[in-house]
Write an enzyme that holds these catalytic residues in place. Sequence first.
Site, PDB file in Angstrom:
ATOM      1  N   HIS A 278      38.111  40.511  48.089  1.00  0.00           N
ATOM      2  CA  HIS A 278      39.191  39.566  47.825  1.00  0.00           C
ATOM      3  C   HIS A 278      40.513  40.188  48.207  1.00  0.00           C
ATOM      4  O   HIS A 278      40.710  41.399  48.057  1.00  0.00           O
ATOM      5  CB  HIS A 278      39.207  39.154  46.349  1.00  0.00           C
ATOM      6  CG  HIS A 278      40.035  37.943  46.068  1.00  0.00           C
ATOM      7  ND1 HIS A 278      41.394  38.007  45.860  1.00  0.00           N
ATOM      8  CD2 HIS A 278      39.701  36.623  45.991  1.00  0.00           C
ATOM      9  CE1 HIS A 278      41.863  36.792  45.656  1.00  0.00           C
ATOM     10  NE2 HIS A 278      40.864  35.930  45.724  1.00  0.00           N
TER      11      HIS A 278
ATOM     12  N   ASP B  86      33.830  32.679  45.454  1.00  0.00           N
ATOM     13  CA  ASP B  86      33.358  31.766  46.498  1.00  0.00           C
ATOM     14  C   ASP B  86      31.857  31.907  46.731  1.00  0.00           C
ATOM     15  O   ASP B  86      31.168  30.929  47.011  1.00  0.00           O
ATOM     16  CB  ASP B  86      34.103  32.041  47.815  1.00  0.00           C
ATOM     17  CG  ASP B  86      35.585  31.797  47.692  1.00  0.00           C
ATOM     18  OD1 ASP B  86      35.963  30.743  47.157  1.00  0.00           O
ATOM     19  OD2 ASP B  86      36.375  32.647  48.119  1.00  0.00           O
TER      20      ASP B  86
END
Length: 436
Positions: A313, A371
């Site tokens: 991330h 995600d």
Amino acid sequence: MKLADNKATLSFSNGSPSVDLPIYNGTVGPDVIDIRKLYAQTGMFTYDPGFLSTAACQSAITYIDGDKGELLYRGYPIEQLATHCDYLEACYLLLNGELPNATQKADFTKLIGKHTMVHEQMQFFLRGFRRDAHPMAIMTGLVGALSAFYHDSTDINNPEHRKVSAIRLIAKMPTLVAMAYKYTAGQPFVYPRNDLSYAGNFLHMMFATPCEPYKVNPVLERALDRIFTLHADHEQNASTSTVRLCGSSGTNPFAAIAAGVACLWGPAHGGANEACLNMLEDIQKMGGVSKVGEFMEKVKDKTSGVKLMGFGHRVYKNYDPRAKLMQETCKEVLDELGLENDPLFKLAMALEKIALEDDYFVQRKLYPNVDFYSGIVQRAIGIPTPLFTAVFALARTTGWIAQLNEMISDPEYKIGRPRQLFAGQTSRDVKPIAKR
């Protein structure tokens, strides 16, 4: 924002006078150096591509500590909110600054319910799209079109208009996403049912048909509600910054949120979970679980051009706190639907195992992110991959609105106007066409 006891001094090696710059303390997180008068004092701008070291605003909504893996909505840890509250409570919190009591929650839920339907004319607008249009292309158009249907709440500088448009957007986004899905699937639209929960109503609009009754599965309902809560806001990311920048011009709230939807569509942002599922399907075509090791070796080889989607991330240098929660939800959903042995899900779990144990990925902190798991959960629920980002937009709408309202209420806010380091041609004269 509190002025710090110390200040920053900018000195120059060419003998130019040094400049003192104020420092401000936030309640948590890094302090900031105030450079607003830098150009007036020095004739220079700062250079920060991607705004990675620039605070464009002050905000009291969401705080992220990427090193600790911490996410707070109005001071509340995301782990507690996702466990003890539902999505509409998170919406109320983001919009109003405090969690609702029982009466406030009931009133807010009822208010949202009053606005779940959309103008019937929206159906005809929707039918102007091709059936195979990407849902995000449809959503960008539909959300922007709301300003053409609800003229009484388009003044962004009117607090009452902003309040009404906020309720309308939160209430109508599930209806619009479900309409986009039904349209591309060739099925009749299903009207909202206000006796169902926010997530339950969305599932009903997505999967009910006129030919048989549809019963909402409570496990899937909770899973979807958690997805909404975890995605409700995430500080000053690309789409939120887009909403703020768009809204700073004074455009109407619907147009500002439509701009956020358009930005979210990008594969590096909201499209990441869709890209993750596409990656899993590509590995499946290669041979499935037996090819995971080979695929991961290609990921390690920087010359291969193969990317690992759904891991790591931009902000979190530790484990994404939302991913831990989605991992739990993912297992609950797969168990409920008996999909533990589904080839694609087995493949995803094999990929997760390598990423969590292989030194290459552990050292680089390429942990599975939200995600990765939310894409798996949505696929299990039956949401088609191209619709993933639209579901993300639905969830993030409340955060966008809260951020927009905060900006408009800030007496220091101005229309956004980034500067540049010009690297093009200097002034030159146009030659007659015969001499070019």
